[in-house]
Design a protein around this motif. Structure first.
Motif, mmCIF file in Angstrom:
data_model
loop_
_atom_site.group_PDB
_atom_site.id
_atom_site.type_symbol
_atom_site.label_atom_id
_atom_site.label_comp_id
_atom_site.label_asym_id
_atom_site.label_seq_id
_atom_site.Cartn_x
_atom_site.Cartn_y
_atom_site.Cartn_z
ATOM 1 N N LYS A 140 31.423 25.553 32.162
ATOM 2 C CA LYS A 140 32.746 25.089 32.584
ATOM 3 C C LYS A 140 32.665 24.157 33.780
ATOM 4 C CE LYS A 140 35.472 29.019 30.913
ATOM 5 N NZ LYS A 140 36.303 30.191 31.305
ATOM 6 N N ASP B 148 34.355 35.903 26.105
ATOM 7 C CA ASP B 148 35.110 34.769 26.644
ATOM 8 C C ASP B 148 35.551 35.148 28.053
ATOM 9 O OD1 ASP B 148 36.513 32.445 26.987
ATOM 10 O OD2 ASP B 148 38.248 33.061 25.793
ATOM 11 N N PHE B 149 34.763 34.743 29.036
ATOM 12 C CA PHE B 149 35.020 35.145 30.416
ATOM 13 C C PHE B 149 36.174 34.323 30.980
ATOM 14 C CE2 PHE B 149 34.094 35.170 35.049
ATOM 15 C CZ PHE B 149 34.138 36.540 35.245
ATOM 16 N N GLN B 150 37.330 34.929 31.034
ATOM 17 C CA GLN B 150 38.524 34.265 31.532
ATOM 18 C C GLN B 150 39.056 35.014 32.751
ATOM 19 O OE1 GLN B 150 40.012 31.532 30.416
ATOM 20 N NE2 GLN B 150 39.127 31.187 28.394
ATOM 21 N N ILE B 151 39.475 34.269 33.745
ATOM 22 C CA ILE B 151 40.125 34.869 34.909
ATOM 23 C C ILE B 151 41.469 34.183 35.091
ATOM 24 C CG2 ILE B 151 40.023 35.285 37.395
ATOM 25 C CD1 ILE B 151 37.010 35.166 37.223
ATOM 26 N N LYS B 152 42.525 34.947 34.891
ATOM 27 C CA LYS B 152 43.867 34.419 35.078
ATOM 28 C C LYS B 152 44.546 34.986 36.322
ATOM 29 C CE LYS B 152 44.615 33.632 30.136
ATOM 30 N NZ LYS B 152 45.476 33.928 28.958
ATOM 31 N N GLN C 181 28.625 30.943 30.839
ATOM 32 C CA GLN C 181 29.989 30.477 30.588
ATOM 33 C C GLN C 181 30.551 29.745 31.811
ATOM 34 O OE1 GLN C 181 32.641 33.344 28.519
ATOM 35 N NE2 GLN C 181 30.831 34.616 28.274
ATOM 36 N N HIS D 74 31.226 40.002 28.079
ATOM 37 C CA HIS D 74 32.444 39.193 28.070
ATOM 38 C C HIS D 74 32.198 37.995 27.155
ATOM 39 C CE1 HIS D 74 34.503 41.131 31.561
ATOM 40 N NE2 HIS D 74 33.261 41.396 31.915
ATOM 41 N N PHE E 63 38.979 28.670 38.243
ATOM 42 C CA PHE E 63 39.470 29.160 36.951
ATOM 43 C C PHE E 63 40.965 28.917 36.777
ATOM 44 C CE2 PHE E 63 35.668 31.521 37.947
ATOM 45 C CZ PHE E 63 34.988 31.600 36.738
ATOM 46 N N SER E 64 41.555 28.198 37.721
ATOM 47 C CA SER E 64 43.011 27.979 37.708
ATOM 48 C C SER E 64 43.742 29.318 37.650
ATOM 49 C CB SER E 64 43.415 27.099 36.521
ATOM 50 O OG SER E 64 42.794 25.835 36.608
ATOM 51 N N ALA E 65 43.216 30.287 38.384
ATOM 52 C CA ALA E 65 43.773 31.646 38.388
ATOM 53 C C ALA E 65 44.692 31.847 39.582
ATOM 54 C CB ALA E 65 42.651 32.677 38.426
ATOM 55 N N ASP F 270 42.243 40.492 36.389
ATOM 56 C CA ASP F 270 41.017 40.200 35.646
ATOM 57 C C ASP F 270 39.783 40.325 36.525
ATOM 58 O OD1 ASP F 270 42.343 39.338 33.149
ATOM 59 O OD2 ASP F 270 43.060 37.678 34.391
#
Length: 273
Positions: free
Chosen positions: A27, A145-149, A23, A143, A175-177, A236
């Motif tokens: 990206k 959908d591996f998302q880091i916010k 993933q 995961h 990740f724009s986190a 996250d």
């Protein structure tokens, strides 16, 4: 990010790591290097040269088949993929492969609910964490959908942590986190008063050259404080600096820490100081 190294042993947990790596790779248009360690026994290596070659070839062919099966996933399509098979027995040598391949990140799986106690107390994953010169992302569960916010960077606010913080910030930007620093102020003999903490923050920001988002969390232990803070703030991912061969015992030690860490669900990014 150009290349990600994923050590695999064909377990479900290394599968989780490979899924997350895929993933991230998609990206950021990165490639993946899969590393499997044969670890042939001394009994194999002690045989005659012909027997040794034949048996080594058997295990090598078997491993190649397993890798083909393990990587036969829709999620890996269109990702540059390379597989490396070595006869290493020491997981610290993962770092050599990462450096040779110019990898930017290692993604490794940790086993089951005892994952953190294994990571930080002698497991193969812990050996990779301790000896890696590049960041290591430890994955415990699947995961989709591996998302880091939101990221948390836990440290003691010593200036030596600043390079690791910069790397954590760079990872967050991928990740724009958002990212914030947490300093756990423990009760008892090590408790610091408000003015002392403020002084520590000022010194850190002065060395950093900017006003970093720093939170103070009062708790009776550093370990539990870090994980409670992450839970309360909906983090996250937890990023922590490591002193290399000294490991991260500075942050994680004692049975209570293992008990908390065993129940942690969030991924952990370790960054060598």
């Amino acid at each position: 990010m150009k290349k990600i190294l994923v050590p695999v042993d064909f377990s479900e947990h290394s599968g989780y790591a490979l899924d997350v790596a895929s993933q991230i790779a998609k990206k950021h248009e990165a490639g993946i290097v899969i590393l499997h360690m044969l670890g042939l026994s001394e009994s194999v290596m002690a045989k005659s040269e012909m027997e040794e070659r034949q048996e080594a070839k058997y295990y090598l062919d078997l491993t190649k088949d397993k890798i083909r099966e393990f990587t036969n996933k829709e999620s890996l399509k269109d990702i540059p993929l390379e597989a490396i098979i070595q006869n290493y027995k020491d997981f610290s040598e993962v770092n050599y492969v990462a450096e040779e391949q110019n990898c930017d990140l290692i993604v490794i799986g940790s086993h089951g609910t005892s994952g953190f106690s294994e990571i930080f107390a002698g497991s193969n994953a812990e050996k990779v964490v301790r000896t890696s010169s590049i960041p290591v992302l430890v994955i415990k569960k699947p995961h989709e959908d591996f998302q880091i916010k939101k990221m948390v960077f836990a440290c003691d606010l010593k200036p030596e942590n600043i390079p690791a913080y910069h790397k954590a910030v760079a990872f967050a930007q991928l990740f724009s986190a958002s990212i914030e620093i947490v300093f756990v102020n423990t009760s008892g003999a090590n408790y610091m008063g408000f003015s002392d903490v403020e002084h520590k923050i000022r010194d850190f920001n002065k060395e950093l050259g900017e006003e970093a988002p720093i939170k103070i969390y009062n708790y009776h232990s550093v370990e539990k404080g870090i994980f409670n803070f992450c839970l309360e703030h909906g983090a996250d991912l937890l990023a922590i600096p490591t002193h290399g061969k000294r490991g991260i015992a500075h942050f994680f030690k004692g049975s209570r820490a293992e008990d908390v860490a065993n129940h942690a669900k969030l991924p952990v990014l370790t960054i060598k100081l």
